[in-house]
Scaffold this motif. Structure first.
Motif, PDB file in Angstrom:
ATOM      1  N   SER A 143      -4.094   0.260  10.592  1.00 37.18           N
ATOM      2  CA  SER A 143      -3.955   1.172   9.473  1.00 37.18           C
ATOM      3  C   SER A 143      -3.638   2.564  10.016  1.00 37.18           C
ATOM      4  N   ASP A 147      -4.265  13.030   9.714  1.00 41.99           N
ATOM      5  CA  ASP A 147      -5.349  13.906   9.254  1.00 41.99           C
ATOM      6  C   ASP A 147      -5.984  14.643  10.430  1.00 41.99           C
ATOM      7  N   ALA A 151     -12.106  13.979  11.668  1.00 45.02           N
ATOM      8  CA  ALA A 151     -12.314  13.059  10.556  1.00 45.02           C
ATOM      9  C   ALA A 151     -11.851  11.653  10.935  1.00 45.02           C
TER      10      ALA A 151
ATOM     11  N   LEU B  28     -14.890  16.347   8.442  1.00 40.83           N
ATOM     12  CA  LEU B  28     -15.659  15.337   7.714  1.00 40.83           C
ATOM     13  C   LEU B  28     -14.713  14.222   7.292  1.00 40.83           C
ATOM     14  N   GLY B  29     -15.043  12.994   7.653  1.00 36.81           N
ATOM     15  CA  GLY B  29     -14.270  11.846   7.172  1.00 36.81           C
ATOM     16  C   GLY B  29     -15.152  11.087   6.203  1.00 36.81           C
ATOM     17  N   SER B  30     -15.742   9.982   6.687  1.00 37.58           N
ATOM     18  CA  SER B  30     -16.668   9.241   5.836  1.00 37.58           C
ATOM     19  C   SER B  30     -18.034   9.924   5.777  1.00 37.58           C
ATOM     20  N   MET B  99     -11.235   6.810   5.436  1.00 34.03           N
ATOM     21  CA  MET B  99     -10.105   7.349   6.189  1.00 34.03           C
ATOM     22  C   MET B  99      -8.986   6.326   6.400  1.00 34.03           C
ATOM     23  N   PHE B 100      -9.356   5.064   6.534  1.00 30.06           N
ATOM     24  CA  PHE B 100      -8.347   4.040   6.814  1.00 30.06           C
ATOM     25  C   PHE B 100      -8.428   2.936   5.776  1.00 30.06           C
ATOM     26  N   GLN B 101      -7.280   2.408   5.413  1.00 23.95           N
ATOM     27  CA  GLN B 101      -7.245   1.391   4.361  1.00 23.95           C
ATOM     28  C   GLN B 101      -7.525   0.001   4.914  1.00 23.95           C
ATOM     29  N   MET B 107     -16.246   0.135   6.847  1.00 24.05           N
ATOM     30  CA  MET B 107     -15.333   1.200   6.471  1.00 24.05           C
ATOM     31  C   MET B 107     -15.619   1.739   5.072  1.00 24.05           C
ATOM     32  N   SER B 136      -9.193   9.672   0.604  1.00 17.45           N
ATOM     33  CA  SER B 136      -8.929   9.094   1.929  1.00 17.45           C
ATOM     34  C   SER B 136      -8.427  10.171   2.875  1.00 17.45           C
ATOM     35  N   PHE B 137      -9.082  11.332   2.833  1.00 22.58           N
ATOM     36  CA  PHE B 137      -8.633  12.428   3.699  1.00 22.58           C
ATOM     37  C   PHE B 137      -9.822  13.200   4.265  1.00 22.58           C
ATOM     38  N   GLY B 138      -9.565  13.925   5.344  1.00 23.61           N
ATOM     39  CA  GLY B 138     -10.615  14.683   6.022  1.00 23.61           C
ATOM     40  C   GLY B 138     -10.809  16.065   5.411  1.00 23.61           C
ATOM     41  N   ARG B 139     -12.007  16.599   5.579  1.00 21.37           N
ATOM     42  CA  ARG B 139     -12.328  17.911   5.036  1.00 21.37           C
ATOM     43  C   ARG B 139     -13.093  18.748   6.061  1.00 21.37           C
ATOM     44  N   SER B 154      -8.545  20.907   3.373  1.00 24.91           N
ATOM     45  CA  SER B 154      -8.007  19.611   3.778  1.00 24.91           C
ATOM     46  C   SER B 154      -6.510  19.776   3.971  1.00 24.91           C
ATOM     47  N   LYS B 156      -4.336  17.845   2.886  1.00 28.34           N
ATOM     48  CA  LYS B 156      -3.673  17.354   1.680  1.00 28.34           C
ATOM     49  C   LYS B 156      -3.655  18.422   0.583  1.00 28.34           C
TER      50      LYS B 156
END
Lengths: 206, 162
Positions: A143, A147, A151, B28-30, B99-101, B107, B136-139, B154, B156
């Motif tokens: 995947s 980013d 993170a 920060l991710g998850s 973060m990942f699909q 996850m 689904s993005f980092g902060r 972020s 995004k």
């Protein structure tokens, strides 16, 4: 093994050598793919607290392209192929033979191309580890994300988080001959996988 | 003018500041960036929470800042030591991304983190004033201890304030 214990130097040497063999195969695959020479740096084995283990890769907020996959089988862990956007552009241009110079979003086609490149390279990394250790090691479906480095990598440390406050990370940098493509392979074995790797290679655990 | 303090909080850490300055955590991710703020006493705290519950800890002596169920009470206690009153405190939270699909249980930890933080805050009767969670993005977040505003960056969406 508790990750709060320090590793012996022979264990660290073995992990570094694993990184060497895995990345060696992966960079050969990359070199064949783009038909250019790739210089691989000596792998580094970083063992430390989550907060500063990724420091050698750069700033936490640095934007990276990361292909991630979960390593499944007898030695579970997390694997990353990481590039800067500039390097990803160059790699895409090399593979697709068109000039790509994006600074934000990639098309679906470009994303799947980068994902597939990551898949091929990390796949050859892992299959060489499987050959060496005679353990069953498989990659999950890969995947991709673009980013912040922090993170992206923190996802790979969740399993280590259940054991302690440390992660072990095997990192290899590579550089294409003209220094246009620079990237990293990162393998973060789950803590429980380390003993299995040492055992398979006949390295004393205690 | 003097530069105000910026305290940095790493993964599985927390910290508290009083009166002036900012507390920041990056990438920060998850994970969850949970902030508590007492506007009357200008005491602010930030925890970078990694996992939902300490019940999964394999070690007897674990780091309380790492888990939602232990980090929030510990942060609250530290804020009290800095002069905050429980009845004034409200919370803001950010993070909890996927973060990942890849559909693996591990996850979905971002979602589990969010739900656990909310559950603990409710138990402790701390109102959530604002949140920027999921996705689904980092902060990267920064709490201003002067007014309790939380700035979230972020790639995004750029910078927003909650």
């Amino acid at each position: 093994m508790s990750t709060s214990n320090k590793f012996k130097s022979i264990q660290l040497d073995v992990l570094q050598e694993l990184g060497n063999i895995g990345s060696g195969n992966a960079t050969t695959a990359l070199s064949n793919l783009i038909n250019k020479t790739i210089d691989m740096k000596v792998p580094r084995v970083n063992f430390g607290p989550f907060s500063n283990i990724t420091e050698s890769l750069g700033d936490d907020e640095k934007i990276v392209i990361a292909v991630y996959l979960r390593v499944i089988g007898e030695t579970p862990g997390n694997m990353y192929f990481i590039l800067s956007q500039k390097s990803a552009n160059q790699l895409l241009s090399d593979v697709l033979h068109i000039n790509i110079n994006k600074n934000k979003e990639y098309s679906d086609f470009e994303i799947s191309t980068l994902t597939e490149i990551g898949n091929i390279l990390t796949g050859s990394y892992l299959s060489s580890l499987a050959n060496l250790t005679q353990l069953k090691i498989y990659p999950s479906v890969p995947s991709l994300t673009m980013d912040m480095l922090g993170a992206v990598l923190s996802s790979g440390m969740l399993q280590c988080g259940q054991y302690g406050d440390y992660a072990l990370l095997i990192e290899t940098n590579f550089l294409e001959g003209n220094e246009k493509v620079e990237g990293h392979f990162i393998f973060i074995p789950d803590p429980e996988s380390l003993d299995k790797i040492f055992h398979a290679l006949g390295v004393p655990i205690q | 003018m003097m530069e105000s303090t910026v305290l940095r909080v790493g993964i599985a850490e927390f910290n508290v500041l009083k009166g002036d300055g900012k507390i920041k955590t990056t990438g920060l991710g998850s994970c969850i960036g949970l902030t508590l703020f007492d506007p009357m006493n200008q005491v602010g705290g930030l925890a970078h929470i990694m996992l939902p519950t300490s019940q999964i800890a394999r070690d007897q002596s674990f780091n309380v800042a790492k888990y939602a169920d232990t980090a929030i009470p510990a942060l609250l206690k530290k804020m009290h030591q800095f002069g905050a009153s429980y009845e004034n405190i409200h919370a803001k939270m950010a993070g909890g991304s996927q973060m990942f699909q890849i559909e693996l249980d591990s996850m979905k930890i971002g979602y589990k983190n969010i739900m656990k933080c909310k559950e603990i805050l409710q138990q402790l009767k701390i109102p959530i004033q604002a949140e920027d969670i999921g996705g689904s993005f980092g902060r990267t977040i920064e709490l201003d201890v002067f007014d309790g505003s939380l700035s979230i960056r972020s790639i995004k969406y750029g910078i927003k304030e909650i």
